[in-house]
Design a protein around this motif. Sequence first.
Motif, PDB file in Angstrom:
ATOM      1  N   LYS A   1       3.872  15.134  -6.212  1.00  0.00           N
ATOM      2  CA  LYS A   1       3.205  16.014  -5.251  1.00  0.00           C
ATOM      3  C   LYS A   1       4.055  16.181  -3.990  1.00  0.00           C
ATOM      4  N   ASN A   2       4.648  15.083  -3.513  1.00  0.00           N
ATOM      5  CA  ASN A   2       5.463  15.154  -2.299  1.00  0.00           C
ATOM      6  C   ASN A   2       6.735  15.972  -2.508  1.00  0.00           C
ATOM      7  N   TRP A   3       7.396  15.817  -3.658  1.00  0.00           N
ATOM      8  CA  TRP A   3       8.591  16.627  -3.929  1.00  0.00           C
ATOM      9  C   TRP A   3       8.211  18.090  -4.067  1.00  0.00           C
ATOM     10  N   ASP A   4       7.059  18.356  -4.653  1.00  0.00           N
ATOM     11  CA  ASP A   4       6.595  19.735  -4.782  1.00  0.00           C
ATOM     12  C   ASP A   4       6.399  20.358  -3.400  1.00  0.00           C
ATOM     13  N   LYS A   5       5.812  19.615  -2.485  1.00  0.00           N
ATOM     14  CA  LYS A   5       5.645  20.103  -1.109  1.00  0.00           C
ATOM     15  C   LYS A   5       7.007  20.356  -0.455  1.00  0.00           C
ATOM     16  N   PHE A   6       7.927  19.442  -0.671  1.00  0.00           N
ATOM     17  CA  PHE A   6       9.271  19.584  -0.101  1.00  0.00           C
ATOM     18  C   PHE A   6       9.926  20.873  -0.569  1.00  0.00           C
ATOM     19  N   TYR A   7       9.923  21.115  -1.883  1.00  0.00           N
ATOM     20  CA  TYR A   7      10.558  22.322  -2.408  1.00  0.00           C
ATOM     21  C   TYR A   7       9.823  23.579  -1.960  1.00  0.00           C
TER      22      TYR A   7
ATOM     23  N   PHE B   1       0.830  -1.202   0.000  1.00  0.00           N
ATOM     24  CA  PHE B   1       0.000   0.000   0.000  1.00  0.00           C
ATOM     25  C   PHE B   1       0.867   1.255   0.000  1.00  0.00           C
ATOM     26  N   TRP B   2       1.871   1.296   0.906  1.00  0.00           N
ATOM     27  CA  TRP B   2       2.717   2.481   1.023  1.00  0.00           C
ATOM     28  C   TRP B   2       3.642   2.638  -0.178  1.00  0.00           C
ATOM     29  N   GLN B   3       4.139   1.540  -0.720  1.00  0.00           N
ATOM     30  CA  GLN B   3       4.952   1.615  -1.932  1.00  0.00           C
ATOM     31  C   GLN B   3       4.166   2.273  -3.049  1.00  0.00           C
ATOM     32  N   SER B   4       2.938   1.816  -3.235  1.00  0.00           N
ATOM     33  CA  SER B   4       2.082   2.363  -4.293  1.00  0.00           C
ATOM     34  C   SER B   4       1.767   3.832  -4.038  1.00  0.00           C
ATOM     35  N   LYS B   5       1.429   4.152  -2.792  1.00  0.00           N
ATOM     36  CA  LYS B   5       1.087   5.540  -2.441  1.00  0.00           C
ATOM     37  C   LYS B   5       2.260   6.479  -2.704  1.00  0.00           C
ATOM     38  N   TYR B   6       3.462   6.106  -2.243  1.00  0.00           N
ATOM     39  CA  TYR B   6       4.626   6.965  -2.442  1.00  0.00           C
ATOM     40  C   TYR B   6       4.983   7.106  -3.918  1.00  0.00           C
ATOM     41  N   LYS B   7       4.851   6.031  -4.656  1.00  0.00           N
ATOM     42  CA  LYS B   7       5.154   6.087  -6.087  1.00  0.00           C
ATOM     43  C   LYS B   7       4.168   6.991  -6.817  1.00  0.00           C
TER      44      LYS B   7
ATOM     45  N   ILE C   1      19.288  13.246 -13.053  1.00  0.00           N
ATOM     46  CA  ILE C   1      17.889  12.955 -12.737  1.00  0.00           C
ATOM     47  C   ILE C   1      17.670  13.290 -11.271  1.00  0.00           C
ATOM     48  N   GLY C   2      16.669  14.111 -11.003  1.00  0.00           N
ATOM     49  CA  GLY C   2      16.427  14.562  -9.633  1.00  0.00           C
ATOM     50  C   GLY C   2      17.323  15.735  -9.290  1.00  0.00           C
ATOM     51  N   CYS C   3      17.399  16.697 -10.187  1.00  0.00           N
ATOM     52  CA  CYS C   3      18.364  17.793 -10.055  1.00  0.00           C
ATOM     53  C   CYS C   3      17.992  18.825  -9.004  1.00  0.00           C
ATOM     54  N   GLY C   4      16.734  18.829  -8.571  1.00  0.00           N
ATOM     55  CA  GLY C   4      16.327  19.874  -7.637  1.00  0.00           C
ATOM     56  C   GLY C   4      16.515  21.229  -8.287  1.00  0.00           C
TER      57      GLY C   4
ATOM     58  N   VAL D   1      24.398  19.848 -20.251  1.00  0.00           N
ATOM     59  CA  VAL D   1      23.682  19.169 -19.172  1.00  0.00           C
ATOM     60  C   VAL D   1      22.185  19.132 -19.451  1.00  0.00           C
ATOM     61  N   TYR D   2      21.618  17.931 -19.333  1.00  0.00           N
ATOM     62  CA  TYR D   2      20.178  17.744 -19.256  1.00  0.00           C
ATOM     63  C   TYR D   2      19.870  17.506 -17.778  1.00  0.00           C
ATOM     64  N   ALA D   3      18.960  18.287 -17.196  1.00  0.00           N
ATOM     65  CA  ALA D   3      18.615  18.126 -15.784  1.00  0.00           C
ATOM     66  C   ALA D   3      17.097  18.101 -15.656  1.00  0.00           C
ATOM     67  N   CYS D   4      16.596  17.145 -14.868  1.00  0.00           N
ATOM     68  CA  CYS D   4      15.151  17.037 -14.715  1.00  0.00           C
ATOM     69  C   CYS D   4      14.812  16.700 -13.268  1.00  0.00           C
ATOM     70  N   ASP D   5      13.599  17.045 -12.875  1.00  0.00           N
ATOM     71  CA  ASP D   5      13.143  16.802 -11.514  1.00  0.00           C
ATOM     72  C   ASP D   5      11.643  16.556 -11.533  1.00  0.00           C
ATOM     73  N   PHE D   6      11.147  15.845 -10.521  1.00  0.00           N
ATOM     74  CA  PHE D   6       9.718  15.599 -10.386  1.00  0.00           C
ATOM     75  C   PHE D   6       8.928  16.889 -10.190  1.00  0.00           C
TER      76      PHE D   6
END
Length: 91
Positions: free
Chosen positions: A19-25, A8-14, A62-65, A82-87
């Motif tokens: 959304k969670n990274w957006d909240k973090f930033y 359940f938690w694996q699926s939820k976090y994935k 990948i995950g450049c913040g 450089v190619y840089a990407c983030d969620f």
Amino acid sequence: MEDVVPEFWQSKYKNEASKNWDKFYNRNTTNFFKDRHWTDREFEELRVGHTFSESKPVLLEIGCGVGNFVWPIIERNPDIFVYACDFSPRA
């Protein structure tokens, strides 16, 4: 063997990663990120003066913040592309 993290938690976090990274930033706009000028010590091939087999080397982060890893590299060696990407769109 039982999973360390329940399905359940694996699926939820994935499913909610972006959304969670957006909240973090959003919460950590200026108080989290550190200077990353250690990169040329860890990655010798990214040092200034390194001879590349290609004319313009390409780096993918990948995950450049906000780019704290790549900006020091680009400052010291503008020949790296450089190619840089983030969620998160806030990163």
